[in-house]
Design an enzyme around this catalytic site. Structure first.
Site, PDB file in Angstrom:
ATOM      1  N   ARG A   1      -4.056  -5.811   0.636  1.00 54.41           N
ATOM      2  CA  ARG A   1      -3.293  -6.402   1.740  1.00 54.41           C
ATOM      3  C   ARG A   1      -2.534  -5.326   2.505  1.00 54.41           C
ATOM      4  NH1 ARG A   1       1.823  -6.607   3.772  1.00 54.41           N
ATOM      5  NH2 ARG A   1       2.655  -6.732   1.643  1.00 54.41           N
ATOM      6  N   ASP A   2      -1.470  -4.799   1.919  1.00 54.92           N
ATOM      7  CA  ASP A   2      -0.655  -3.807   2.601  1.00 54.92           C
ATOM      8  C   ASP A   2      -1.436  -2.522   2.842  1.00 54.92           C
ATOM      9  OD1 ASP A   2       1.643  -2.831   3.780  1.00 54.92           O
ATOM     10  OD2 ASP A   2       2.533  -2.149   1.905  1.00 54.92           O
TER      11      ASP A   2
ATOM     12  N   HIS B   1       9.181  -1.478  -3.887  1.00 55.62           N
ATOM     13  CA  HIS B   1       7.974  -1.232  -3.101  1.00 55.62           C
ATOM     14  C   HIS B   1       8.239   0.055  -2.312  1.00 55.62           C
ATOM     15  CE1 HIS B   1       4.539  -2.956  -0.536  1.00 55.62           C
ATOM     16  NE2 HIS B   1       4.920  -1.875   0.114  1.00 55.62           N
TER      17      HIS B   1
ATOM     18  N   CYS C   1       2.080   3.726   7.372  1.00 57.73           N
ATOM     19  CA  CYS C   1       3.068   2.874   8.035  1.00 57.73           C
ATOM     20  C   CYS C   1       3.060   3.123   9.545  1.00 57.73           C
ATOM     21  CB  CYS C   1       4.460   3.145   7.473  1.00 57.73           C
ATOM     22  SG  CYS C   1       5.748   2.173   8.254  1.00 57.73           S
TER      23      CYS C   1
ATOM     24  N   ASN D   1       1.642   3.742   0.870  1.00 58.05           N
ATOM     25  CA  ASN D   1       2.243   3.307  -0.378  1.00 58.05           C
ATOM     26  C   ASN D   1       2.109   4.354  -1.485  1.00 58.05           C
ATOM     27  OD1 ASN D   1       2.880   0.241  -0.027  1.00 58.05           O
ATOM     28  ND2 ASN D   1       0.834   0.481   0.837  1.00 58.05           N
TER      29      ASN D   1
END
Length: 302
Positions: free
Chosen positions: A15-16, A207, A240, A249
């Site tokens: 997802r991220d 996170h 990001c 991440n």
């Protein structure tokens, strides 16, 4: 280091990790990625998001991904839902766990959600209530806890207020996100000291993004502060958009390697995880940014 005996890793790569990929990743590749991750021993794999396809075209196939994955027993497959419409689509896909995404920064909330923090909480209220009524587990993300790309410093009091408010809405767990990866270990521990004065540490996760190379150190600092849940992405996926040059991440294999080497159990097979990371890197046409994956893959080639 004073670390927990066991930690839970929430894998957010599908997802991220993928939502900001410039090229569309085929549905069958996403499905295979989720399946490969679920077979590594990870107990939580965030599968996708039911955000509007207009805003995140990459995840327009959320329902198809959920329909096609081969569910592994004892593995949870949460999905992100931005609003009631997203929840309705998730319920139609027969999910068991959802997450809502807020911010501790007023400026970030205005830019990302087009709402103040208080208005975002009111948007989440019916989503969380309906999800709970449907028997779903609900996670809350509180982003920009260490800094914001628009306003800079984020007051700790705002992080505490948002965390407590989302718990009061009915969220089972809150993930505190360093969205642009500007935090440092001491800052993380000071932040957690303030948050845990008002919220149970057992219901908190972290996170950490790796923009300044602090993702692993910050996560270990959180574990020393009593947190036992952390988000990460296989291969360090997930640049990001608010932090140019960001590495995305914390890589799951970097986290697993550090934990296993420190005597902490995760339930994850590191070799299988690196296999999944290498496979996905091939699909994306670039090497993983993970130091552990790079080292282990190079060792295999000797």
């Amino acid at each position: 280091m004073d670390l927990p005996e066991h930690v839970t890793i929430v894998e957010v790569g599908p997802r991220d990790g993928l939502q900001n990929e410039p090229g569309v990743v085929p549905t069958d590749v996403k499905v295979a990625f989720v399946d490969r991750l679920a077979r590594t021993g990870l107990s939580v794999v965030e599968a996708t998001s039911f955000v509007s396809p207009r805003w995140v075209p990459q995840l327009a196939d959320a329902a198809e991904v959920l329909a096609d994955i081969e569910r592994v027993e004892h593995v949870r497959y949460p999905v992100l839902v931005p609003n009631e419409r997203g929840l309705e689509r998730a319920l139609e896909a027969d999910v068991a766990e959802v997450a809502v995404f807020g911010a501790a920064s007023e400026a970030f909330s205005a830019k990302n959600l087009n709402r103040t923090i208080d208005e975002s909480l009111e948007m989440f209220r019916p989503v969380v209530a309906r999800a709970r009524d449907a028997g779903l587990r609900v996670r809350g993300y509180v982003s920009t806890v260490c800094g914001c790309p628009y306003q800079g410093e984020v007051p700790v009091a705002d992080v505490v207020r948002m965390t407590v408010a989302m718990l009061e809405l009915g969220c089972d767990e809150i993930s505190l996100g360093d969205t642009i990866g500007v935090g440092a270990p001491g800052q993380v521990q000071d932040l957690l000291a303030a948050v845990t004065a008002e919220a149970p540490v057992q219901r908190l996760a972290v996170h950490m993004h790796d923009t300044y190379g602090q993702g692993l150190a910050n996560t270990l600092a959180a574990f020393e502060a009593g947190v036992t849940i952390a988000d990460s992405a296989a291969g360090g996926l997930g640049g990001c958009p608010y932090a140019p040059g960001a590495k995305g991440n914390l890589a799951t294999e970097d986290l697993v390697y550090a934990l296993h080497g420190s005597g902490v159990t995760t339930g994850v097979d590191l070799d299988a995880l690196v296999d999944a990371t290498a496979w996905m890197a091939q699909q994306l046409g670039r090497p993983p940014v993970s130091r552990v994956a790079e080292a282990m893959l190079a060792k295999r080639e000797r």
